[in-house]
Design an enzyme around this catalytic site. Structure first.
Site, PDB file in Angstrom:
ATOM      1  N   HIS A 154       0.813  -1.213   0.000  1.00 54.43           N
ATOM      2  CA  HIS A 154       0.000   0.000   0.000  1.00 54.43           C
ATOM      3  C   HIS A 154       0.855   1.275   0.000  1.00 54.43           C
ATOM      4  CE1 HIS A 154      -3.558  -2.365   0.411  1.00 54.43           C
ATOM      5  NE2 HIS A 154      -3.144  -2.895   1.541  1.00 54.43           N
ATOM      6  N   ASP A 224       7.130  12.438   3.123  1.00 52.50           N
ATOM      7  CA  ASP A 224       5.899  11.671   3.341  1.00 52.50           C
ATOM      8  C   ASP A 224       4.714  12.582   3.020  1.00 52.50           C
ATOM      9  OD1 ASP A 224       4.105   9.752   4.068  1.00 52.50           O
ATOM     10  OD2 ASP A 224       4.375  10.004   6.230  1.00 52.50           O
ATOM     11  N   GLN A 231      -6.753  13.286   5.596  1.00 53.06           N
ATOM     12  CA  GLN A 231      -6.208  12.633   6.784  1.00 53.06           C
ATOM     13  C   GLN A 231      -7.044  12.926   8.024  1.00 53.06           C
ATOM     14  OE1 GLN A 231      -2.243  13.977   7.692  1.00 53.06           O
ATOM     15  NE2 GLN A 231      -1.961  12.554   9.391  1.00 53.06           N
ATOM     16  N   TYR A 235      -8.795   9.668   9.898  1.00 56.04           N
ATOM     17  CA  TYR A 235      -7.936   9.022  10.892  1.00 56.04           C
ATOM     18  C   TYR A 235      -8.656   8.692  12.193  1.00 56.04           C
ATOM     19  CZ  TYR A 235      -6.807  13.073  13.934  1.00 56.04           C
ATOM     20  OH  TYR A 235      -6.846  14.122  14.827  1.00 56.04           O
ATOM     21  N   THR A 248       5.093   8.622  -1.594  1.00 53.78           N
ATOM     22  CA  THR A 248       6.188   8.888  -0.670  1.00 53.78           C
ATOM     23  C   THR A 248       7.456   9.001  -1.494  1.00 53.78           C
ATOM     24  OG1 THR A 248       5.127   7.655   1.129  1.00 53.78           O
ATOM     25  CG2 THR A 248       7.490   8.050   1.317  1.00 53.78           C
ATOM     26  N   THR A 341       8.052  13.124  11.176  1.00 55.30           N
ATOM     27  CA  THR A 341       8.413  14.497  10.833  1.00 55.30           C
ATOM     28  C   THR A 341       9.548  15.009  11.707  1.00 55.30           C
ATOM     29  OG1 THR A 341       6.096  14.882  10.273  1.00 55.30           O
ATOM     30  CG2 THR A 341       7.501  16.813  10.453  1.00 55.30           C
TER      31      THR A 341
END
Length: 407
Positions: A154, A224, A231, A235, A248, A341
């Site tokens: 994925h 990323d 999101q 999420y 990515t 990050t």
């Protein structure tokens, strides 16, 4: 997991440029060159369109073809003398051999590429076959593409200068309406690095925290890409899925831990102290300067929007690897683990637009233009480097341009 076939993404380099003297090859030239003899990062490349992919290392503006060095019998140490690891179309076999073999290869290559060593310097035929010049301004190798056959199916890996198509998805509804569906309105970058796994571990056998470094071959830059509106909607309760899975981007060269060792630094103190399985004898990170540039659409120049450093990470690379395996998960040669990050303590060191603009509440100036999130045509360029005494250990660049979705 499905095996990914990524070799078609390899860049093709010219092999017929004239030789410009030993100084052009055996020295990096400018001290700001990312690829001096102290670095020697690994990748995979094709010297001609019809050539099979093969491993190489970057040296200045050239690439050393490791298959030619192997065929010439120049890997003559005890661990690599009879190995065909550099005759493979990827780096997996070499990476699986572990740190002693990595160190032996590095010592051999540094000797061969030394200006005082005649073996390669004075052999014009071998030099012509083994040293491939890279055209300036062209994409270097997408060598890491061949290193990742074990990645989750994925995760869509992209490579330097490859376009990022603005993703579509659902987002928060307005008032009592149905959820928004369409192109993301909050497209973002994330400044990260990633670990390339070495030998790995068997299923059910976690990696001890104090042995974890032996399972890290090297590092790459990683972007990323994130669709923040998609999101935020998905999420809870699903977690990141469509907001992350559209792309990515990683840099083309794997910089080894041996090259980075002179830049090792003490990791920050963790409070509260971690549990015993994450407690290291010598916690360390690496002093790697990181920058993010954005080149707005129709602009020739880019502007720096973030300056950070890998040493700002809270969890070390070895802690992340050990934690990943503590439940028995097996890591395999070539697996990639993102750091998360890399944001520092200062506002200008925040590693994404979500943090830099506080989720769009503020604007960011890029070459006189205001940005809250990325617009079509914007190009994001990540770079990273360590400054030594008269030399630079660099990662090259990791870039991608945003393009609109198909109608």
């Amino acid at each position: 997991m499905d095996v990914l076939s990524l070799t078609s993404a390899l860049a093709v380099l010219p092999s017929s440029l004239p030789y410009h003297g030993t100084a052009a090859i055996f020295h990096s030239g400018h001290p700001d060159s990312h690829f001096p003899i102290q670095n020697l990062p690994y990748g995979v490349f094709k010297p001609q369109p019809i050539s099979p992919p093969r491993p190489g290392v970057a040296i200045g503006d050239y690439v050393l073809d490791l298959s030619e060095i192997t065929s010439a019998g120049l890997f003559d140490g005890p661990l690599l003398k009879n190995s065909d690891c550099f005759l493979q179309p990827n780096l997996n076999k070499f990476v699986s051999l572990g740190r002693p073999a990595w160190k032996e290869a590095r010592a051999t290559l540094q000797k061969l590429l030394s200006a005082t060593e005649p073996t390669l310097r004075d052999n014009a035929v071998l030099r012509q076959k083994a040293l491939i010049p890279v055209l300036k301004g062209k994409t270097c190798f997408i060598g890491i593409a061949c290193l990742l056959p074990t990645m989750d199916e994925h995760l869509l890996l992209l490579f330097p200068e490859q376009d990022i198509v603005r993703p579509r998805g659902q987002a928060h509804p307005t008032g009592g309406s149905t959820p928004y569906f369409g192109p993301s309105l909050k497209l973002d970058f994330e400044l990260e690095m990633a670990t390339i796994v070495g030998p790995g571990n068997e299923l059910g056998k976690p990696v001890d925290i104090n042995n974890a470094e032996d399972h890290i071959f090297g590092l790459v830059l990683m972007n990323d890409w994130s669709a923040r509106d998609i999101q935020a909607w998905e999420y809870v309760p699903l977690g990141p899925f469509l907001g992350k899975s559209f792309g990515t981007t990683i840099s083309p060269w794997i910089v080894t831990l041996e090259a980075l060792e002179p830049f090792a630094c003490e990791a920050q103190k963790q409070d509260p102290p971690p549990l015993p399985y994450l407690t290291e004898k010598v916690p360390k990170l690496y002093d790697i300067s990181l920058e993010v540039h954005i080149k707005p659409t129709k602009h020739e120049d880019s502007g720096v929007v973030t300056r950070s450093n890998l040493k700002h990470l809270y969890w070390t690379l070895t802690q992340q690897l050990a934690h990943h395996t503590i439940n028995g998960c097996n890591l395999r040669p070539g697996d990639l683990l993102g750091t998360g990050t890399v944001s520092g303590p200062e506002p200008e060191s925040r590693g994404c637009l979500l943090e830099l603009t506080w989720n769009g509440q503020n604007t960011l100036s890029v070459n006189g233009l205001n940005r809250k999130f990325l617009e079509d045509g914007d190009e994001v360029i990540l770079t990273g480097y360590c400054k030594g005494n008269g030399y630079t250990i660099g990662f090259g660049t990791c870039s991608g341009k945003i393009v609109p979705p198909a109608p």
